[in-house]
Design a protein around this motif. Sequence first.
Motif, PDB file in Angstrom:
ATOM      1  N   HIS A  49       0.834  -1.210   0.000  1.00 62.88           N
ATOM      2  CA  HIS A  49       0.000   0.000   0.000  1.00 62.88           C
ATOM      3  C   HIS A  49       0.866   1.257   0.000  1.00 62.88           C
ATOM      4  CE1 HIS A  49      -2.651   3.145   1.660  1.00 62.88           C
ATOM      5  NE2 HIS A  49      -3.566   2.537   0.916  1.00 62.88           N
ATOM      6  N   SER A  50       1.938   1.228   0.769  1.00 65.64           N
ATOM      7  CA  SER A  50       2.855   2.356   0.804  1.00 65.64           C
ATOM      8  C   SER A  50       3.502   2.581  -0.562  1.00 65.64           C
ATOM      9  CB  SER A  50       3.925   2.108   1.864  1.00 65.64           C
ATOM     10  OG  SER A  50       4.889   3.118   1.847  1.00 65.64           O
ATOM     11  N   ASP A  54      -2.668   2.512  -3.287  1.00 67.61           N
ATOM     12  CA  ASP A  54      -3.997   2.008  -3.653  1.00 67.61           C
ATOM     13  C   ASP A  54      -4.243   0.734  -2.845  1.00 67.61           C
ATOM     14  OD1 ASP A  54      -6.210   0.756  -4.808  1.00 67.61           O
ATOM     15  OD2 ASP A  54      -5.618   1.216  -6.858  1.00 67.61           O
ATOM     16  N   HIS A  55      -5.215   0.785  -1.934  1.00 73.34           N
ATOM     17  CA  HIS A  55      -5.423  -0.340  -1.017  1.00 73.34           C
ATOM     18  C   HIS A  55      -5.865  -1.607  -1.753  1.00 73.34           C
ATOM     19  CE1 HIS A  55      -5.962  -2.157   2.899  1.00 73.34           C
ATOM     20  NE2 HIS A  55      -7.123  -2.631   2.469  1.00 73.34           N
ATOM     21  N   ALA A  58      -3.031  -3.061  -3.578  1.00 69.45           N
ATOM     22  CA  ALA A  58      -2.100  -3.637  -2.601  1.00 69.45           C
ATOM     23  C   ALA A  58      -2.582  -5.009  -2.146  1.00 69.45           C
ATOM     24  CB  ALA A  58      -1.943  -2.704  -1.404  1.00 69.45           C
ATOM     25  N   GLU A  59      -3.894  -5.164  -1.945  1.00 75.54           N
ATOM     26  CA  GLU A  59      -4.438  -6.475  -1.572  1.00 75.54           C
ATOM     27  C   GLU A  59      -4.174  -7.503  -2.676  1.00 75.54           C
ATOM     28  OE1 GLU A  59      -8.564  -5.723  -0.806  1.00 75.54           O
ATOM     29  OE2 GLU A  59      -8.195  -5.280   1.307  1.00 75.54           O
TER      30      GLU A  59
END
Length: 197
Positions: A49-50, A54-55, A58-59
């Motif tokens: 995510h960092s 974008d969450h 990132a998942e």
Amino acid sequence: MAGRERQAFIVGVRVWRARRKAEEASFGSEKDVRAAYTEYGGELLGFAHSALGDHQLAEEVVQEVFLRAWRASSSFDSSRGSMRTWLYAIARNAVVDARRRRAVRPPAAPAEDAGREKADADVDPYDQLLARIELREALDRLRREHREVVVEVYFLGRSCADVAGELGIPASSVRSRLYHGIRALRGILDENGWLAP
């Protein structure tokens, strides 16, 4: 040692042993993958995510990391490094791949958005109502599990992870249902002549 110091020491030893066991583990079974995910999934999600900002992406990267790790489990050698280090190396590569995929998709130009807003203002309200009715009929023809995910993610703007948590299924299953649902929806709309050429 005093009581609190002794208790802190015991907890520290237990944490160290659990981490050591996870680092020495392999991906020989589903149980091993779950243990590694439990131990490192959260920090890998934070890393992705960092790096991506974008969450949801990132998942997807974290899922890709564990899929790649599962496929390449024979290449893990605990004598060369810890499982954490190995997973982070895979994560760095997955983040680079995700950035490349994202760069290939051009963002919508502001001029297109302005043109779309003007076009929306020119649309007859009866045409909008008819389009909604047609869309509703097409959604009703989808399988229940596809319709549920399409409505929640595509129309209500919820993340795949949120919907997955609510349904009690993996986020990858939600993404799969979303893909197949949208594909089926387009087919139904096209079949009825509702899609613009």
